[in-house]
Design a protein around this motif. Sequence first.
Motif, PDB file in Angstrom:
ATOM      1  N   ARG A 168      65.491  14.089  40.890  1.00 25.16           N
ATOM      2  CA  ARG A 168      64.532  14.175  42.003  1.00 25.16           C
ATOM      3  C   ARG A 168      64.573  12.886  42.831  1.00 25.16           C
ATOM      4  NH1 ARG A 168      59.748  17.219  42.755  1.00 25.16           N
ATOM      5  NH2 ARG A 168      60.027  18.101  40.672  1.00 25.16           N
ATOM      6  N   GLU A 169      64.583  11.740  42.156  1.00 25.60           N
ATOM      7  CA  GLU A 169      64.614  10.450  42.845  1.00 25.60           C
ATOM      8  C   GLU A 169      65.937  10.242  43.578  1.00 25.60           C
ATOM      9  OE1 GLU A 169      61.947   7.544  40.044  1.00 25.60           O
ATOM     10  OE2 GLU A 169      63.722   8.458  39.110  1.00 25.60           O
ATOM     11  N   LEU A 170      67.031  10.660  42.958  1.00 23.72           N
ATOM     12  CA  LEU A 170      68.339  10.513  43.589  1.00 23.72           C
ATOM     13  C   LEU A 170      68.432  11.329  44.874  1.00 23.72           C
ATOM     14  CD1 LEU A 170      70.784  10.697  40.534  1.00 23.72           C
ATOM     15  CD2 LEU A 170      69.652   8.706  41.516  1.00 23.72           C
ATOM     16  N   ILE A 171      67.963  12.576  44.820  1.00 21.03           N
ATOM     17  CA  ILE A 171      68.023  13.449  45.993  1.00 21.03           C
ATOM     18  C   ILE A 171      67.155  12.885  47.115  1.00 21.03           C
ATOM     19  CG2 ILE A 171      67.354  15.737  46.862  1.00 21.03           C
ATOM     20  CD1 ILE A 171      68.338  16.816  44.097  1.00 21.03           C
ATOM     21  N   SER A 172      66.030  12.302  46.763  1.00 22.87           N
ATOM     22  CA  SER A 172      65.158  11.677  47.759  1.00 22.87           C
ATOM     23  C   SER A 172      65.860  10.506  48.449  1.00 22.87           C
ATOM     24  CB  SER A 172      63.864  11.194  47.101  1.00 22.87           C
ATOM     25  OG  SER A 172      63.031  10.558  48.047  1.00 22.87           O
ATOM     26  N   GLU A 173      66.572   9.706  47.677  1.00 25.55           N
ATOM     27  CA  GLU A 173      67.278   8.560  48.258  1.00 25.55           C
ATOM     28  C   GLU A 173      68.466   8.994  49.111  1.00 25.55           C
ATOM     29  OE1 GLU A 173      67.980   5.044  45.962  1.00 25.55           O
ATOM     30  OE2 GLU A 173      66.354   5.501  44.559  1.00 25.55           O
ATOM     31  N   ILE A 174      69.149  10.048  48.679  1.00 25.72           N
ATOM     32  CA  ILE A 174      70.259  10.584  49.471  1.00 25.72           C
ATOM     33  C   ILE A 174      69.731  11.126  50.803  1.00 25.72           C
ATOM     34  CG2 ILE A 174      72.017  12.396  49.576  1.00 25.72           C
ATOM     35  CD1 ILE A 174      72.215  12.092  46.471  1.00 25.72           C
ATOM     36  N   TYR A 175      68.599  11.801  50.748  1.00 24.15           N
ATOM     37  CA  TYR A 175      67.993  12.353  51.964  1.00 24.15           C
ATOM     38  C   TYR A 175      67.587  11.232  52.921  1.00 24.15           C
ATOM     39  CZ  TYR A 175      65.149  15.484  54.853  1.00 24.15           C
ATOM     40  OH  TYR A 175      64.629  16.217  55.897  1.00 24.15           O
ATOM     41  N   SER A 176      67.150  10.111  52.371  1.00 25.75           N
ATOM     42  CA  SER A 176      66.791   8.955  53.213  1.00 25.75           C
ATOM     43  C   SER A 176      67.992   8.468  54.010  1.00 25.75           C
ATOM     44  CB  SER A 176      66.243   7.816  52.351  1.00 25.75           C
ATOM     45  OG  SER A 176      64.992   8.164  51.819  1.00 25.75           O
ATOM     46  N   GLU A 177      69.177   8.604  53.430  1.00 29.84           N
ATOM     47  CA  GLU A 177      70.403   8.237  54.153  1.00 29.84           C
ATOM     48  C   GLU A 177      70.593   9.138  55.363  1.00 29.84           C
ATOM     49  OE1 GLU A 177      73.822   6.138  55.128  1.00 29.84           O
ATOM     50  OE2 GLU A 177      72.264   5.641  53.655  1.00 29.84           O
ATOM     51  N   LEU A 178      70.316  10.429  55.192  1.00 31.29           N
ATOM     52  CA  LEU A 178      70.354  11.341  56.342  1.00 31.29           C
ATOM     53  C   LEU A 178      69.371  10.880  57.410  1.00 31.29           C
ATOM     54  CD1 LEU A 178      70.431  15.041  55.047  1.00 31.29           C
ATOM     55  CD2 LEU A 178      72.342  13.634  55.783  1.00 31.29           C
TER      56      LEU A 178
END
Length: 286
Positions: free
Chosen positions: A47-57
């Motif tokens: 969950r935390e990883l996907i949130s950080e990846i989305y922040s890159e978007l």
Amino acid sequence: METNRMSNLNRIFTRKMLRYFINGKEDNVYSSVVRCYVNNADQKNNRELISEIYSELKNNYRNEYFYKNTLLNKLLLGVHSVNTTTALTEIAIARSKADFVLVNGKAVVYEIKTELDNLERLSSQIDDYYKVFDSVVVVTYEKNLLQLQKVLDSIEKPVGICVLRKNGKLGTVRKPQRYINDLDKESIFKLLRKEEYEDIIVQWYGYLPEVTQFKFYSACKKMFMEIPIEEVYLLVLSRLKKRTQLEKEEFIKIPYELKFLAYFMKLTCDDYQKLNVFLERQYGGA
């Protein structure tokens, strides 16, 4: 190298990848993106990883998924409700596909023009959308606003404008006005599935045509075309509202970043539970 990184980033927020997550898999693309954009990944859950990846978007690569997911979160879930409003996506209309449509007592088409798009086809897209829906909004970024306004001024139709700002907030520059001059019953009929136009005909006439299967489509179309445009438009909106089926209690628990995918994938309760297990699981690495 940069192109490959962006391509991999695009592939994270897709139906195929969400299905991997539901099945408990961490494929090579996911692992590659985690390594590229996340620090101390082995100390975090998915969950935390996907949130950080989305922040890159959000910060560096605002692609179409980012815009669509923002619209769903800010408008469907923020302004409206899944109980009163239905969202549709990639709706084929003539030569175009509507990016995002919200349907309740009325309907609004949202055409997205991201930092990665141009405006070459916008005029024809808007013409197509007005054949089926009476309100259109173009969603774009701040630096594109003046160019967009010039294009829309040349179209001379009451198209709305929204801006997705750098901070992720959605701002209304110009509200759309209802425009029904171009509504076309034949285009509207083509939008509908068989069970949808059957329901509309039964609602209006009380019966379906008694003809052979070979003639059934054309007979239904003839009856549909004889319903006054204002009335048939409302009947169509009412039917389109029923198109999306949602496990609402489970959907609410889905993280912000995955809301758009989950909404349009017709997930079962079992799917939601498996996805939650994956999201809470510590990253395994690859």
